[in-house]
Design an enzyme around this catalytic site. Structure first.
Site, PDB file in Angstrom:
ATOM      1  N   GLU A   1      19.419  35.116  42.253  1.00 45.18           N
ATOM      2  CA  GLU A   1      20.465  34.468  41.470  1.00 45.18           C
ATOM      3  C   GLU A   1      20.654  33.080  42.059  1.00 45.18           C
ATOM      4  O   GLU A   1      20.932  32.936  43.253  1.00 45.18           O
ATOM      5  CB  GLU A   1      21.775  35.244  41.533  1.00 45.18           C
ATOM      6  CG  GLU A   1      22.825  34.756  40.556  1.00 45.18           C
ATOM      7  CD  GLU A   1      22.690  35.365  39.166  1.00 45.18           C
ATOM      8  OE1 GLU A   1      23.453  34.963  38.277  1.00 45.18           O
ATOM      9  OE2 GLU A   1      21.822  36.239  38.966  1.00 45.18           O
TER      10      GLU A   1
ATOM     11  N   LYS B   1      27.685  46.925  34.520  1.00 46.01           N
ATOM     12  CA  LYS B   1      28.348  45.674  34.896  1.00 46.01           C
ATOM     13  C   LYS B   1      29.809  45.706  34.444  1.00 46.01           C
ATOM     14  O   LYS B   1      30.132  46.134  33.343  1.00 46.01           O
ATOM     15  CB  LYS B   1      27.622  44.458  34.322  1.00 46.01           C
ATOM     16  CG  LYS B   1      27.444  44.441  32.821  1.00 46.01           C
ATOM     17  CD  LYS B   1      26.632  43.224  32.392  1.00 46.01           C
ATOM     18  CE  LYS B   1      26.331  43.250  30.900  1.00 46.01           C
ATOM     19  NZ  LYS B   1      25.531  42.086  30.464  1.00 46.01           N
TER      20      LYS B   1
ATOM     21  N   LYS C   1      28.690  40.439  41.513  1.00 47.22           N
ATOM     22  CA  LYS C   1      27.977  39.869  40.369  1.00 47.22           C
ATOM     23  C   LYS C   1      28.143  38.358  40.419  1.00 47.22           C
ATOM     24  O   LYS C   1      29.220  37.828  40.170  1.00 47.22           O
ATOM     25  CB  LYS C   1      28.501  40.412  39.046  1.00 47.22           C
ATOM     26  CG  LYS C   1      27.575  40.061  37.883  1.00 47.22           C
ATOM     27  CD  LYS C   1      27.997  40.725  36.597  1.00 47.22           C
ATOM     28  CE  LYS C   1      26.897  40.592  35.544  1.00 47.22           C
ATOM     29  NZ  LYS C   1      26.347  39.248  35.391  1.00 47.22           N
TER      30      LYS C   1
ATOM     31  N   LYS D   1      17.619  46.803  31.501  1.00 49.51           N
ATOM     32  CA  LYS D   1      18.902  46.524  30.856  1.00 49.51           C
ATOM     33  C   LYS D   1      20.001  47.355  31.506  1.00 49.51           C
ATOM     34  O   LYS D   1      19.849  48.556  31.702  1.00 49.51           O
ATOM     35  CB  LYS D   1      18.793  46.874  29.368  1.00 49.51           C
ATOM     36  CG  LYS D   1      20.104  47.089  28.625  1.00 49.51           C
ATOM     37  CD  LYS D   1      20.838  45.805  28.351  1.00 49.51           C
ATOM     38  CE  LYS D   1      22.089  46.068  27.510  1.00 49.51           C
ATOM     39  NZ  LYS D   1      22.876  44.845  27.290  1.00 49.51           N
TER      40      LYS D   1
ATOM     41  N   ASP E   1      29.081  39.472  24.415  1.00 49.80           N
ATOM     42  CA  ASP E   1      29.769  40.532  25.154  1.00 49.80           C
ATOM     43  C   ASP E   1      30.431  40.002  26.419  1.00 49.80           C
ATOM     44  O   ASP E   1      31.223  40.694  27.051  1.00 49.80           O
ATOM     45  CB  ASP E   1      28.815  41.676  25.505  1.00 49.80           C
ATOM     46  CG  ASP E   1      27.679  41.242  26.403  1.00 49.80           C
ATOM     47  OD1 ASP E   1      27.481  40.021  26.542  1.00 49.80           O
ATOM     48  OD2 ASP E   1      26.988  42.124  26.946  1.00 49.80           O
TER      49      ASP E   1
ATOM     50  N   TYR F   1      15.235  41.313  24.967  1.00 48.97           N
ATOM     51  CA  TYR F   1      16.049  41.837  23.873  1.00 48.97           C
ATOM     52  C   TYR F   1      16.904  40.725  23.295  1.00 48.97           C
ATOM     53  O   TYR F   1      17.267  39.762  23.956  1.00 48.97           O
ATOM     54  CB  TYR F   1      16.904  43.013  24.332  1.00 48.97           C
ATOM     55  CG  TYR F   1      17.850  42.725  25.467  1.00 48.97           C
ATOM     56  CD1 TYR F   1      19.051  42.058  25.255  1.00 48.97           C
ATOM     57  CD2 TYR F   1      17.547  43.146  26.755  1.00 48.97           C
ATOM     58  CE1 TYR F   1      19.926  41.809  26.290  1.00 48.97           C
ATOM     59  CE2 TYR F   1      18.422  42.900  27.808  1.00 48.97           C
ATOM     60  CZ  TYR F   1      19.609  42.235  27.567  1.00 48.97           C
ATOM     61  OH  TYR F   1      20.476  41.986  28.603  1.00 48.97           O
TER      62      TYR F   1
ATOM     63  N   LYS G   1      33.121  43.155  34.450  1.00 52.75           N
ATOM     64  CA  LYS G   1      33.527  41.769  34.664  1.00 52.75           C
ATOM     65  C   LYS G   1      35.025  41.668  34.911  1.00 52.75           C
ATOM     66  O   LYS G   1      35.825  42.376  34.311  1.00 52.75           O
ATOM     67  CB  LYS G   1      33.107  40.910  33.470  1.00 52.75           C
ATOM     68  CG  LYS G   1      31.591  40.893  33.305  1.00 52.75           C
ATOM     69  CD  LYS G   1      31.111  39.718  32.495  1.00 52.75           C
ATOM     70  CE  LYS G   1      29.579  39.691  32.503  1.00 52.75           C
ATOM     71  NZ  LYS G   1      29.052  38.496  31.835  1.00 52.75           N
TER      72      LYS G   1
ATOM     73  N   ARG H   1      13.971  42.843  29.382  1.00 49.72           N
ATOM     74  CA  ARG H   1      15.020  41.967  29.933  1.00 49.72           C
ATOM     75  C   ARG H   1      14.362  40.824  30.708  1.00 49.72           C
ATOM     76  O   ARG H   1      14.761  40.474  31.795  1.00 49.72           O
ATOM     77  CB  ARG H   1      15.952  42.768  30.836  1.00 49.72           C
ATOM     78  CG  ARG H   1      17.247  42.052  31.210  1.00 49.72           C
ATOM     79  CD  ARG H   1      18.205  42.986  31.932  1.00 49.72           C
ATOM     80  NE  ARG H   1      19.440  42.292  32.308  1.00 49.72           N
ATOM     81  CZ  ARG H   1      19.625  41.677  33.476  1.00 49.72           C
ATOM     82  NH1 ARG H   1      18.672  41.681  34.396  1.00 49.72           N
ATOM     83  NH2 ARG H   1      20.769  41.074  33.741  1.00 49.72           N
TER      84      ARG H   1
END
EC number: 6.5.1.-
Length: 438
Positions: free
Chosen positions: A198, A311, A127, A83, A342, A48, A313, A63
């Site tokens: 990650e 998510k 995260k 997503k 974002d 996207y 943050k 994604r």
């Protein structure tokens, strides 16, 4: 193990792709919906991009999913997370309806805001502030990032390309992989799964100052169409591999906090209080845990092995990210086109800036597309692009003699999304300088 009677977003994507006469036509249609496609031979990556409204279920799968086009249809090779939205982001009705058809329980949030929509147990997952790298099997184990089929992108550190490093993400990943894990780990992996990692590394730092490179398993998903595209818990897979290897392989995992939901806290959207509550708990799970971390992903299982993620943050992370990221016109254009604004857009003034930016970009793209269509039609009436492509291209080039942005038109003619994006970044930077920074 697999979840039954679930139609996954990637299956909606396959269904949509099959409705077109060719991959090229499908890619062109998706591009107009804000879905970019990168192509290498018979491989197609869907991601996207700017302008995607996320009003179709198949948008969720775009994604970084990689599919192969075969004579018999489309085969999923890699399918990372669907997503997941930022806390408070409004969801389109079709997306809410899709999740509600899968849910165990009634929705909590009636206003379609991303958050805990369902009255279900949840867990908070660390995260990590790194680069998502997906390991998948295709006649051997291969990797990709969410934006590159072969993970050959340049390393980015503190928001800037590290031109002093003669390495790609692919090289950095395998270098770190070899330091952290034995080579026989690959023999213990399930070839019908893709593994979502990650990668955190001092040389690819965003905000959080990781001192040591590491590769952390954050997700596992089946890509077997017969069994379904269900997820497997990272800890579950890590335990299996640990046992099979006789305790020799211990995959790194993110910190996970399981707790009963506090709906009053979340309904009130008092995120600062939430972080004050959970940060000490995360610190107890990970020795030496930094108070300033990126945040966490709230995960709820809404059907067997099907997860809804939000998510959230950390406020301090967002502020540091703002400081770390030099907002030049070029950088702003880059973040905008990569759909990353974002991460740090918070204030009303910044929201207004983004709205202006969207207007500038939309106007720019409309002008480019209109000019392209006019020129293409004009030359097609003189010479067939299929029967005489050389002459068509020659006349196309002559017609563009007076245009400032020739590279975009040739990239559009060739269907080269990467070159189009590179050209758009340059053009958008120029327009930002004139329209926002004058």
């Amino acid at each position: 193990m697999e979840s039954m009677n679930v139609k996954y977003p990637v299956e909606y994507l396959i269904e949509h792709l099959n409705s077109f006469e060719s991959p090229e036509v499908a890619v062109e249609s998706l591009r107009k919906e804000g879905i970019m496609c990168k192509n290498r031979g018979d491989l197609y990556m869907f991601k996207y991009h700017l302008g995607c409204k996320f009003d179709k279920i198949y948008h969720l799968a775009c994604r970084g999913a990689i599919l192969r086009k075969t004579d018999s249809g489309w085969k999923v090779l890699s399918y990372p997370f669907d997503k997941f939205f930022n806390w408070g982001e409004e969801l389109q009705p079709e997306i809410v309806n899709y999740y509600q058809t899968l849910r165990y329980a009634s929705p909590l949030n009636e206003k379609r805001k991303a958050g805990f929509m369902f009255k279900l147990p949840m867990k908070l997952v660390e995260k990590l502030d790194g680069t998502c790298v997906v390991l998948y099997y295709d006649e051997g184990w291969k990797i990709h990032t969410l934006g590159s089929i072969d993970a050959n992108g340049s390393i980015v550190k503190n928001g800037m390309v590290t031109t002093h490093m003669d390495k790609t993400y692919r090289e950095l990943f395998w270098e770190t992989f070899e330091k952290k894990y034995p080579p026989y780990l690959l023999y213990h992996l399930n070839s019908s799964y893709c593994y979502i990692f990650e990668m955190v590394h001092p040389d690819a730092r965003v905000v959080v100052p990781y001192e040591e490179p590491n590769i952390i398993l954050i997700g596992v998903r089946s890509v077997d169409p017969e069994k379904g595209y269900f997820e497997v818990g990272p800890s579950e897979e890590a335990v299996r591999i640990f046992n099979e290897s006789g305790g020799k392989i211990n995959l790194k995992l993110p910190a996970v906090l399981s707790q009963e939901q506090n709906y009053t806290l979340f309904r009130a959207n008092r995120l600062q209080e939430l972080f004050e509550e959970v940060t000490p708990l995360f610190k107890s799970l990970r020795d030496g845990y930094e108070v300033v971390y990126e945040g966490f992903v709230a995960v709820q299982e809404i059907a067997p092995r099907v997860y809804y993620r939000t998510k959230i943050k950390h406020p301090v992370y967002l502020e540091l990210h703002r400081i770390k990221t030099t907002i030049t016109p070029e950088k702003l254009a880059d973040l905008f086109l990569e759909n990353k604004l974002d991460d740090f857009v918070l204030t009303p003034d910044e929201q207004e800036t983004v709205m202006k930016l969207k207007e500038i970009y939309t106007d720019m793209r409309n002008q480019l597309e209109s000019s392209f269509d006019t020129i293409y039609k004009e030359i097609s009436e003189q010479v067939s692009p299929e029967e005489n492509p050389g002459e068509f291209r020659k006349r196309f080039a002559l017609r563009l003699m007076d245009y400032h942005d020739k590279s975009w038109f040739f990239a559009r003619l060739d269907g080269d999304e990467e070159k189009m994006q590179k050209s758009e970044k340059k053009l958008l930077t120029e327009r930002i300088e004139k329209g926002l920074f004058k």
